[in-house]
Scaffold this motif. Structure first.
Motif, PDB file in Angstrom:
ATOM      1  N   ILE A  92       8.060  23.535 -10.352  1.00 54.62           N
ATOM      2  CA  ILE A  92       7.677  24.609  -9.085  1.00 54.62           C
ATOM      3  C   ILE A  92       7.565  25.789  -9.028  1.00 54.62           C
ATOM      4  CG2 ILE A  92      10.203  24.277  -7.595  1.00 54.62           C
ATOM      5  CD1 ILE A  92       7.647  23.271  -5.257  1.00 54.62           C
ATOM      6  N   ALA A  93       8.623  26.843  -9.477  1.00 55.65           N
ATOM      7  CA  ALA A  93       8.874  28.334  -9.773  1.00 55.65           C
ATOM      8  C   ALA A  93       7.695  28.433 -10.436  1.00 55.65           C
ATOM      9  CB  ALA A  93       9.965  28.511 -10.222  1.00 55.65           C
ATOM     10  N   ASP A  94       7.399  28.354 -11.349  1.00 52.98           N
ATOM     11  CA  ASP A  94       6.150  28.822 -12.378  1.00 52.98           C
ATOM     12  C   ASP A  94       4.618  29.036 -11.169  1.00 52.98           C
ATOM     13  OD1 ASP A  94       7.260  28.848 -14.672  1.00 52.98           O
ATOM     14  OD2 ASP A  94       6.422  26.869 -15.266  1.00 52.98           O
ATOM     15  N   TYR A  95       4.737  27.563 -10.412  1.00 54.50           N
ATOM     16  CA  TYR A  95       3.420  27.630  -9.492  1.00 54.50           C
ATOM     17  C   TYR A  95       3.388  28.746  -8.456  1.00 54.50           C
ATOM     18  CZ  TYR A  95       2.935  23.260 -11.453  1.00 54.50           C
ATOM     19  OH  TYR A  95       2.248  22.021 -12.299  1.00 54.50           O
ATOM     20  N   ALA A  96       5.155  28.919  -7.958  1.00 53.68           N
ATOM     21  CA  ALA A  96       5.093  29.779  -7.343  1.00 53.68           C
ATOM     22  C   ALA A  96       4.967  31.489  -7.739  1.00 53.68           C
ATOM     23  CB  ALA A  96       6.759  29.460  -6.694  1.00 53.68           C
ATOM     24  N   ARG A  97       4.968  31.358  -9.264  1.00 51.28           N
ATOM     25  CA  ARG A  97       5.092  32.664  -9.492  1.00 51.28           C
ATOM     26  C   ARG A  97       3.282  32.725  -9.721  1.00 51.28           C
ATOM     27  NH1 ARG A  97      10.430  33.105 -12.471  1.00 51.28           N
ATOM     28  NH2 ARG A  97       9.596  30.978 -13.101  1.00 51.28           N
ATOM     29  N   ILE A  98       2.654  32.137 -10.085  1.00 48.53           N
ATOM     30  CA  ILE A  98       0.430  32.305 -10.427  1.00 48.53           C
ATOM     31  C   ILE A  98       0.544  32.557  -8.870  1.00 48.53           C
ATOM     32  CG2 ILE A  98      -1.259  30.779 -10.506  1.00 48.53           C
ATOM     33  CD1 ILE A  98       0.117  29.144 -12.378  1.00 48.53           C
TER      34      ILE A  98
END
Lengths: 499, 499
Positions: A394-400
């Motif tokens: 989810i942190a990766d998605y937040a970065r996107i």
């Protein structure tokens, strides 16, 4: 024994509304457009409180718990009666009376906000509604009245009303006073005052009742279709003829109307003053308004409010709509105003000349909706949605999402906890143009999948098969994660051109 | 015998304000900046009415004429108690309970507007003030709470607060619950409930009273400098120590604080849940917030409102200001919020997880004023003023004003009836950058005189002589009327560069 818990009702107060979506964004946009125009004319913004003292508003509350007279009223700690403002003019008069010495003269202000009427709500009739007002205080010059009409005209066109879809009707209360004088109705006694009041209301109904109906109301009275009888002003035939001749005086253009009125009222001093005022007003309008042919001297216009003392004006939309009974009618009035020279004097005893115009924003927005001038819910594109395929990442998605937002793209990380299908349904409800999808496969390759939800929806509407939809390469596009900003931007561009 | 007329007072209601000028335009600008950011995050606008039913707001009015409890209340025609909203959260809960089935989930909305408190006004304390709220309803995921903090941080910086001038303090109500459980204060009986309530209020005062003061309030009570005694929670020394150890648990960074809290609360289940929530929140913040070092886990933060059930957060401005007593203090809190999972359940019985943040716009604007981040009255340039030298040629002046406005230049035709000197004074009060002047000489030659009022004022400030001022060719410029648009534009450009 189980007891049913008594929950409070989630129903709001009757006559009040919750606004969201395309209606609210249309109103915000209209407020912005009008504010920009009014500021370009040198009007400054003012914001007065929602609550005023009842005495400042000038409504007199009865000595009971609940106030009457159309306002929401209540008592303060010190027993003073307070009330919610019912328009934006009374608070302005209070403001000017109070800050008089500190204001530039003329003082030009615009104000927008809710006003409140404690009346029975009905279809399209609300107890809280939105007005957009502009007033010029401290000058008797007709340039001020002319400016308000020119500015109103510019505002209506900027909002999407076409130049042949409206007129601004202009009249002068002084002419009506003169007509009453000529008809021998100028007395200060109660009986004559009553006659004038009934006559005013009768003229105001010319549009609806026609000349025969108004004639009856000016005379003995009128029985309507249902058999109800409305008492008339009891004027003589001669008096009625004088008044009707005036309302009928409209000529082929404003000069002809001026001439016709001059012929009827020529000798009367109040009438002469009123006609000179209108002449000056039209001269200014011709000089400064790009659509001056829409400004019409219309002797039949009264405007309800009692406080007008000079020119009055009313913007009328002329296109056809169906009314609630299904009958085709002209849309009608959306704004109006006029000169009121005595409102500040209520507070100070000193007359301060003033003139103002008020737009009923809710009614105007209904009109714009009618003309298709508002964006539909679908055309107001929602945010790009970054979906959650794998909760651990989810942190990766937040970065996107952060990266896209930082590039100026309206982007939302899906914040719920539901599965992919529900996320796509959510994206649909939000009118999201694009879904960003990254499963473990895409992630391993450093890629993301962009789904053109708008095209997908259009194809679904046209009953394409699921297979066609899935394999149409315009609908979904695999891109390198490094290129995500430019890829999303390009897809958004295509969607916007399509909308 | 003369009778003095009894005029209504032009004084507004105490605790209410009229807003105009640079304060109002700063607020409008702030609302615009925040709206843009919140929309970029996918929040949609909502506008609920100013009036709600008292039962929906959840305040219980006594059976007397005038409502108490801090709200403005009054009865409707049908005897139902109504009230002005005192925040934007209670109306949201009513809205969500009512439209539940029609809303996307999560439902993300922002709302801005006035709220009303029927309280004693004081310096800087008003009875109508402006809030800017964002809430996420329908998800228990910590991504939602993290997003609110990231968005708040971005908003503060966009408004002109520098990255080292604020922190967002974060805590979790579950940890406070856990501390009370560990201290043996988890009982549901009235006495224990009271102790917890006093303890909550005591911790909230840590900033102001220091640890000794809070210790006294947790114990037997505290006598303040004036001799007034405040009763304490009556906790034992052991209980007090547990609570104070927790509030003191803040380490050098968030991970150290998490570790310290884990050591204190490790075995407690509620505490563990709370710590995991915060860990997730900080992970998300690190991934999606460009200024994540400003997000501080601060165990001493309580937030007053009783309804919070999870993470709570508070934006604190850290620069120094003088308080009303002349003492230098940190500016302090301007926004706050947290998770409240039970508000919608009041209406429906069903728990709907929700989290929200509210900015106190008036206080924030005071802060910005303090930082010099707002434009002064002088820097907000007024309109170009077209003066009236010759009343017979007023239509010509109107045409000039119209031409400038049509070219996108904020321009005002002087609408008063005063002479030239008064017109220049008016231009000065309106902060007009330029006066356009055309007497009969200029008119005959097809010219206009442009006066740079801004430069004139600067020179006047520096006590130049009238002669110097008059003959300075930068101050006034004769141009051909055909070139007026480009000449005004060029002069405005020079003025803007100078401001």
């Amino acid at each position: 024994m189980s007891k049913k818990k008594n929950f409070p009702s989630s129903e709001g107060v009757r006559g009040f509304r919750d606004l969201r979506g395309s209606v609210l964004s249309a109103r915000k946009q209209a407020v912005q457009i009008l504010s920009d125009i009014y500021e370009a004319y040198g009007f400054e913004a003012l914001e007065t409180p929602v609550i005023e003292t009842a005495e400042a508003l000038g409504k007199f509350l009865p000595d009971v718990d609940r106030p009457a007279g159309g306002v929401f009223g209540f008592q303060d700690d010190d027993e003073r009666w307070l009330a919610l403002r019912y328009d934006l003019t009374a608070p302005l008069a209070r403001f000017v009376a109070h800050y008089d010495q500190h204001l530039p003269k003329p003082f030009k202000r615009y104000q927008t906000g809710s006003v409140f009427r404690n009346e029975k709500p009905g279809p399209g009739r609300f107890r809280e509604f939105h007005q957009f007002d502009a007033d010029i205080v401290g000058t008797a010059a007709m340039t001020a009245d002319a400016e308000l009409c020119a500015m109103l005209s510019e505002g209506l066109q900027a909002l999407g009303i076409k130049s042949d879809e409206y007129v601004i009707n202009i009249n002068n209360r002084k002419l009506l006073t003169a007509v009453f004088e000529v008809a021998g109705l100028s007395g200060d006694d109660d009986a004559t005052f009553q006659k004038r009041a009934i006559a005013f209301r009768a003229i105001d109904k010319l549009d609806r009742l026609g000349e025969a109906g108004v004639k009856a109301l000016l005379g003995a009275g009128r029985k309507d279709a249902s058999g109800d009888f409305t008492e008339g002003a009891g004027l003589s035939d001669a008096q009625t003829d004088i008044i009707l001749a005036f309302t009928r005086a409209r000529g082929g253009d404003n000069n002809q109307t001026l001439e016709a009125c001059r012929a009827l009222l020529g000798e009367n001093e109040t009438g002469q003053t009123g006609l000179v005022e209108l002449e000056k007003m039209f001269e200014m309008i011709d000089a400064s308004c790009s659509n001056s042919q829409n400004m019409v001297f219309n002797p039949a216009i009264v405007r309800g409010l009692g406080y007008y003392t000079g020119p009055v004006f009313e913007a009328e939309l002329t296109f056809d709509v169906q009314n609630e009974k299904g009958k085709v009618v002209q849309f009608g009035s959306v704004a109006g105003g006029g000169r009121y020279d005595d409102l500040v004097a209520r507070f100070t005893g000193r007359t301060v000349p003033a003139t103002g115009v008020s737009i009923g924003l809710d009614r105007l927005l209904t009109a714009l909706e009618n003309r298709g001038a508002l964006k539909s819910e679908q055309e107001n594109l929602g945010p790009v949605i970054v979906t959650i395929m794998d909760r651990d990442r989810i942190a990766d998605y937040a970065r996107i999402a952060h990266e896209l937002r930082a590039a100026g793209i309206k982007t939302e990380l899906y914040l719920g906890e539901a599965g992919f299908k529900a996320q796509m349904k959510y994206a649909d409800r939000r009118h999201a143009p694009i879904a960003v999808i990254q499963g473990s496969d895409e992630s391993a390759k450093g890629e993301v999948l962009l789904k053109d939800l708008h095209l997908g929806m259009m194809m679904a509407d046209k009953a394409h098969t699921h297979e066609e939809w899935r394999h149409n390469e315009d609908v979904q596009k695999l891109v390198s994660q490094n290129d995500i900003v430019s890829a999303v931007r390009a897809m958004l561009e295509r969607i916007k051109n399509r909308v």
